[in-house]
Design an enzyme around this catalytic site. Structure first.
Site, PDB file in Angstrom:
ATOM      1  N   GLY A   8       0.829  -1.208   0.000  1.00 53.75           N
ATOM      2  CA  GLY A   8       0.000   0.000   0.000  1.00 53.75           C
ATOM      3  C   GLY A   8       0.858   1.249   0.000  1.00 53.75           C
ATOM      4  N   SER A  10       1.431   3.403  -2.339  1.00 54.14           N
ATOM      5  CA  SER A  10       1.160   4.437  -3.338  1.00 54.14           C
ATOM      6  C   SER A  10       0.356   5.618  -2.801  1.00 54.14           C
ATOM      7  CB  SER A  10       0.418   3.808  -4.529  1.00 54.14           C
ATOM      8  OG  SER A  10      -0.746   3.185  -4.056  1.00 54.14           O
ATOM      9  N   ARG A  11      -0.217   5.461  -1.605  1.00 51.31           N
ATOM     10  CA  ARG A  11      -1.075   6.538  -1.063  1.00 51.31           C
ATOM     11  C   ARG A  11      -0.839   6.686   0.426  1.00 51.31           C
ATOM     12  NH1 ARG A  11      -6.470   5.650  -0.661  1.00 51.31           N
ATOM     13  NH2 ARG A  11      -6.639   3.413  -1.009  1.00 51.31           N
ATOM     14  N   ASN A  58      -1.559  -7.646  -4.036  1.00 57.23           N
ATOM     15  CA  ASN A  58      -2.813  -7.650  -3.280  1.00 57.23           C
ATOM     16  C   ASN A  58      -2.611  -8.637  -2.126  1.00 57.23           C
ATOM     17  OD1 ASN A  58      -5.306  -8.167  -2.213  1.00 57.23           O
ATOM     18  ND2 ASN A  58      -6.334  -8.418  -4.172  1.00 57.23           N
ATOM     19  N   SER A 137      -2.433   0.346  14.872  1.00 56.66           N
ATOM     20  CA  SER A 137      -3.223   1.551  15.181  1.00 56.66           C
ATOM     21  C   SER A 137      -3.393   1.617  16.694  1.00 56.66           C
ATOM     22  CB  SER A 137      -4.601   1.441  14.523  1.00 56.66           C
ATOM     23  OG  SER A 137      -5.460   2.438  15.039  1.00 56.66           O
ATOM     24  N   TYR A 150     -11.751  -3.888  12.836  1.00 60.71           N
ATOM     25  CA  TYR A 150     -10.483  -3.175  12.614  1.00 60.71           C
ATOM     26  C   TYR A 150      -9.584  -3.271  13.855  1.00 60.71           C
ATOM     27  CZ  TYR A 150      -7.466   0.819  11.327  1.00 60.71           C
ATOM     28  OH  TYR A 150      -6.404   1.638  11.027  1.00 60.71           O
ATOM     29  N   LYS A 154      -5.905  -5.039  14.150  1.00 59.60           N
ATOM     30  CA  LYS A 154      -4.713  -4.263  14.517  1.00 59.60           C
ATOM     31  C   LYS A 154      -4.097  -4.791  15.808  1.00 59.60           C
ATOM     32  CE  LYS A 154      -4.678  -1.448  11.029  1.00 59.60           C
ATOM     33  NZ  LYS A 154      -3.603  -1.531  10.045  1.00 59.60           N
TER      34      LYS A 154
HETATM   35  P1  NDP Z   1      -5.416   4.796   2.852  1.00 62.53           P
HETATM   36  O1  NDP Z   1      -6.844   4.381   2.789  1.00 62.53           O
HETATM   37  O2  NDP Z   1      -5.022   6.163   2.433  1.00 62.53           O
HETATM   38  O3  NDP Z   1      -4.507   3.739   2.058  1.00 62.53           O
HETATM   39  C1  NDP Z   1      -4.691   2.366   2.220  1.00 62.53           C
HETATM   40  C2  NDP Z   1      -3.602   1.650   1.470  1.00 62.53           C
HETATM   41  O4  NDP Z   1      -3.794   0.235   1.632  1.00 62.53           O
HETATM   42  C3  NDP Z   1      -3.634   1.949  -0.016  1.00 62.53           C
HETATM   43  O5  NDP Z   1      -2.331   2.201  -0.456  1.00 62.53           O
HETATM   44  C4  NDP Z   1      -4.176   0.671  -0.622  1.00 62.53           C
HETATM   45  O6  NDP Z   1      -3.607   0.383  -1.880  1.00 62.53           O
HETATM   46  C5  NDP Z   1      -3.706  -0.370   0.365  1.00 62.53           C
HETATM   47  N1  NDP Z   1      -4.522  -1.586   0.314  1.00 62.53           N
HETATM   48  C6  NDP Z   1      -5.826  -1.726   0.646  1.00 62.53           C
HETATM   49  N2  NDP Z   1      -6.214  -3.002   0.443  1.00 62.53           N
HETATM   50  C7  NDP Z   1      -5.128  -3.663  -0.028  1.00 62.53           C
HETATM   51  C8  NDP Z   1      -4.881  -5.002  -0.418  1.00 62.53           C
HETATM   52  N3  NDP Z   1      -5.834  -5.946  -0.397  1.00 62.53           N
HETATM   53  N4  NDP Z   1      -3.631  -5.333  -0.840  1.00 62.53           N
HETATM   54  C9  NDP Z   1      -2.659  -4.409  -0.870  1.00 62.53           C
HETATM   55  N5  NDP Z   1      -2.827  -3.118  -0.544  1.00 62.53           N
HETATM   56  C10 NDP Z   1      -4.054  -2.763  -0.114  1.00 62.53           C
HETATM   57  O7  NDP Z   1      -4.997   4.537   4.355  1.00 62.53           O
HETATM   58  P2  NDP Z   1      -3.846   5.143   5.285  1.00 62.53           P
HETATM   59  O8  NDP Z   1      -2.690   5.574   4.481  1.00 62.53           O
HETATM   60  O9  NDP Z   1      -4.476   6.069   6.219  1.00 62.53           O
HETATM   61  O10 NDP Z   1      -3.490   3.818   6.118  1.00 62.53           O
HETATM   62  C11 NDP Z   1      -2.317   3.061   5.943  1.00 62.53           C
HETATM   63  C12 NDP Z   1      -2.209   2.104   7.122  1.00 62.53           C
HETATM   64  O11 NDP Z   1      -2.171   2.864   8.339  1.00 62.53           O
HETATM   65  C13 NDP Z   1      -3.424   1.179   7.253  1.00 62.53           C
HETATM   66  O12 NDP Z   1      -2.998  -0.085   7.679  1.00 62.53           O
HETATM   67  C14 NDP Z   1      -4.248   1.841   8.321  1.00 62.53           C
HETATM   68  O13 NDP Z   1      -5.067   0.923   9.015  1.00 62.53           O
HETATM   69  C15 NDP Z   1      -3.165   2.413   9.225  1.00 62.53           C
HETATM   70  N6  NDP Z   1      -3.594   3.491  10.078  1.00 62.53           N
HETATM   71  C16 NDP Z   1      -4.097   4.674   9.566  1.00 62.53           C
HETATM   72  C17 NDP Z   1      -4.479   5.697  10.421  1.00 62.53           C
HETATM   73  C18 NDP Z   1      -5.005   7.007   9.931  1.00 62.53           C
HETATM   74  O14 NDP Z   1      -5.450   7.811  10.775  1.00 62.53           O
HETATM   75  N7  NDP Z   1      -4.989   7.301   8.643  1.00 62.53           N
HETATM   76  C19 NDP Z   1      -4.399   5.531  11.876  1.00 62.53           C
HETATM   77  C20 NDP Z   1      -3.869   4.273  12.310  1.00 62.53           C
HETATM   78  C21 NDP Z   1      -3.477   3.302  11.436  1.00 62.53           C
HETATM   79  P3  NDP Z   1      -4.400   0.621  -3.274  1.00 62.53           P
HETATM   80  O15 NDP Z   1      -4.871   2.053  -3.264  1.00 62.53           O
HETATM   81  O16 NDP Z   1      -3.395   0.334  -4.321  1.00 62.53           O
HETATM   82  O17 NDP Z   1      -5.544  -0.353  -3.263  1.00 62.53           O
END
Ligand code: NDP
Length: 242
Positions: A8, A10-11, A58, A137, A150, A154
């Site tokens: 993940g 890329s974002r 994935n 988290s 969730y 975690k």
């Molecule tokens: P985003 O929703 O911005 O990004 C989620 C990322 O997970 C994307 O890059 C997406 O890739 C990837 N992803 C989702 N499903 C899959 C899959 N099946 N296989 C591979 N990649 C996958 O979330 P955040 O950047 O906010 O979160 C990143 C991590 O941090 C997560 O684990 C989240 O639980 C954790 N987190 C976030 C918090 C927050 O406040 N934002 C707080 C605490 C923890 P693609 O777009 O290519 O599908």
């Protein structure tokens, strides 16, 4: 140069981590659907003088994981640093939580990290060096209304990471967990300004977190300097759990 895979990447938080690791590692930016954004991250790393590439991975699909690791091994030898960042939410309060939503979140956040870790460990064991970081988290430690699935996923990462730390320490492989608080990404974009203000009120440091806040500590945990730190959970949350 050692190779780091960020799932993940890329974002959001994963992007921040990939950009930071690009200063010291060859970075493989994993994406499951956001290919274009992944390529932009790669371009940014290369522009700053680093090396990087994308891979489709994935984490819910064992064939996708195998394909990605095989490609990385062919190109770079193997994954030395694994950042398990991919994660999803499917929130609802317990009486309304559908079993499919429970399963999807556990499958992506917890089982996905198990699969990638198991696949990555082979190369790390052979080279007697490795770094694994899990993005958990604070919700995994505190629980949260509407997030039983969730929070369970975690919390599970903590047990997974601590066990790997015990199994792999003698081979110079460390395994640690970062527990972010509220970080400004797509995942938290649904929060209203009022909700954000309420969160900020509970923080010691009066702002919502940024992906860079997480990336900096992940980068340290992936370095040689952190070789005596393993099995730990480090909260990066502006003091909300303090
Ligand atoms: P985003 O929703 O911005 O990004 C989620 C990322 O997970 C994307 O890059 C997406 O890739 C990837 N992803 C989702 N499903 C899959 C899959 N099946 N296989 C591979 N990649 C996958 O979330 P955040 O950047 O906010 O979160 C990143 C991590 O941090 C997560 O684990 C989240 O639980 C954790 N987190 C976030 C918090 C927050 O406040 N934002 C707080 C605490 C923890 P693609 O777009 O290519 O599908």
């Amino acid at each position: 140069m050692k190779t780091a895979l960020v799932t993940g990447g890329s974002r959001g938080i994963g992007k921040g981590i990939a950009l930071e690791l690009g200063k010291s590692f060859n970075v493989v930016v994993g994406y499951s659907s956001s290919k274009d954004s992944g390529e932009e991250v790669v371009e940014e790393i290369i522009k700053s003088g680093g090396t990087a590439s994308t891979v489709e991975i994935n984490v819910t699909n064992i064939e996708s994981i195998e394909k990605a690791f095989t490609a990385i091994e062919r190109e770079y030898g193997g994954v030395d640093v694994l950042v398990n960042n991919a994660g999803i939410t499917k929130d609802n309060i317990l009486p309304r939580l559908k079993e499919d939503d429970w399963n999807d979140v556990i499958d992506t956040n917890l089982s996905g990290s198990f699969r990638t870790s198991q696949r990555a460990i082979k190369h790390m064991m052979k080279s007697k060096w490795g770094r694994i970081v899990y993005i958990s988290s604070i919700v995994g430690m505190m629980g949260n209304q509407g997030q039983a699935n969730y929070a369970a996923s975690k919390a599970g990462l903590i047990g997974l990471s601590k066990s790997i730390a015990k199994e792999m320490g003698s081979r110079n492989i460390t395994s640690n967990v970062i527990a972010p608080g509220y970080i400004d990404t797509d995942m938290t974009a649904f929060l209203t300004d009022e909700q954000k203000d309420n969160i900020i009120e509970q923080l010691s440091i009066k702002r919502i977190g940024k992906p860079e806040d997480i990336a900096n500590i992940v980068s340290f945990l992936c370095s040689d300097e952190s070789e005596y730190i393993t099995g730990q959970v480090i909260s990066v949350d502006g003091g909300i759990t303090s």
